[in-house]
Design a protein around this motif. Structure first.
Motif, short mmCIF file in Angstrom:
data_model
loop_
_atom_site.label_atom_id
_atom_site.label_comp_id
_atom_site.label_asym_id
_atom_site.label_seq_id
_atom_site.Cartn_x
_atom_site.Cartn_y
_atom_site.Cartn_z
N PHE A 20 0.70 -1.18 -0.31
CA PHE A 20 -0.02 -0.07 -0.02
C PHE A 20 0.91 1.29 0.12
O PHE A 20 2.06 1.16 0.68
N THR A 21 0.41 2.17 -0.70
CA THR A 21 1.05 3.42 -0.82
C THR A 21 0.48 4.62 -0.43
O THR A 21 -0.89 4.91 -0.76
N PHE A 22 1.03 5.47 0.23
CA PHE A 22 0.36 6.98 0.77
C PHE A 22 1.08 7.91 -0.26
O PHE A 22 2.35 7.93 -0.26
N PHE A 23 0.28 8.60 -0.90
CA PHE A 23 0.86 9.93 -1.78
C PHE A 23 0.65 11.00 -0.83
O PHE A 23 -0.49 11.19 -0.38
N CYS A 24 1.87 11.60 -0.30
CA CYS A 24 1.78 12.72 0.64
C CYS A 24 1.58 14.00 0.13
O CYS A 24 1.52 14.21 -1.19
N GLN A 29 5.97 9.75 -1.64
CA GLN A 29 5.33 8.30 -1.40
C GLN A 29 5.87 7.72 -0.37
O GLN A 29 7.08 7.64 -0.14
N VAL A 30 5.13 7.23 0.45
CA VAL A 30 5.51 6.10 1.74
C VAL A 30 4.56 4.80 1.52
O VAL A 30 3.55 4.95 1.33
N SER A 31 5.46 3.68 1.47
CA SER A 31 4.80 2.62 1.37
C SER A 31 4.86 1.63 2.44
O SER A 31 5.82 1.92 3.56
N MET A 56 -3.21 5.78 -1.31
CA MET A 56 -4.23 6.69 -0.90
C MET A 56 -3.58 8.23 -0.70
O MET A 56 -2.36 8.15 -0.56
N LYS A 57 -4.28 9.48 -1.26
CA LYS A 57 -3.87 10.46 -0.96
C LYS A 57 -4.00 11.06 0.35
O LYS A 57 -5.18 11.01 0.94
N THR A 65 6.87 13.51 7.38
CA THR A 65 5.80 12.97 8.74
C THR A 65 5.39 11.64 8.55
O THR A 65 5.43 10.80 9.67
N MET A 66 4.65 11.33 7.40
CA MET A 66 4.17 9.93 7.19
C MET A 66 5.27 8.84 7.42
O MET A 66 5.08 7.61 7.99
N MET A 67 6.32 8.91 6.68
CA MET A 67 7.53 8.33 7.13
C MET A 67 7.76 7.70 8.46
O MET A 67 7.95 6.78 8.94
#
Length: 143
Positions: A20-24, A29-31, A56-57, A65-67
């Motif tokens: 799963f990947t978050f587009f920040c 991108q953080v997987s 997900m955006k 931050t997400m990392m």
């Protein structure tokens, strides 16, 4: 426990487990493992379940931050304890119901509270209704 943390840490940043990947907000991108993140955050679980695609955006969170959110979920540590990052992590922890991360951030903010940063932290603590941090800030201001 320590064995679980070691096991989780082995999964962190190992792309073989990322599905799963978050587009920040800053286009970073953080997987991560969809399963693991869902176990840790009821809010992210709900958001991930609402999509058929493994992305997900995240409009209000930078890649850094997400990392660090993911690093904390997997390892219970962060690489950077700067005040700004702690504020951002606390905001993310509140939004995604990550109580342990929230407590970790608040504890670090308490620990590094000083006359130089008390006003910024007081405003932040009042915004999030963090009573213990507000009280600590007010104690420093009384000195």
């Amino acid at each position: 426990n320590a064995n679980s943390l070691k096991l989780y840490a082995d999964f962190f940043l190992n792309p073989i487990y990322d599905d799963f990947t978050f587009f920040c907000s800053d286009d970073e991108q953080v997987s991560a493992s969809r399963f693991f993140v869902a176990l840790m955050s009821p809010v992210l679980k709900e958001l991930m379940e609402a999509t058929d695609i493994p992305v997900m955006k995240i409009d209000d969170c930078s890649g850094k931050t997400m990392m660090e959110v993911m690093r904390f979920l997997y390892t219970h540590s962060i690489n950077d304890s700067s005040e700004d990052l702690l504020h951002n992590l606390c905001l993310a922890a509140t939004k995604y119901q990550l109580k342990e991360l929230n407590n970790f951030c608040i504890s670090n903010l308490h620990e590094h509270l000083s006359v130089d940063n008390v006003f910024k932290n007081l405003m932040f603590a009042e915004h999030l209704n963090l009573k213990s941090l507000v009280d600590h800030c007010l104690e420093i201001l009384k000195l």
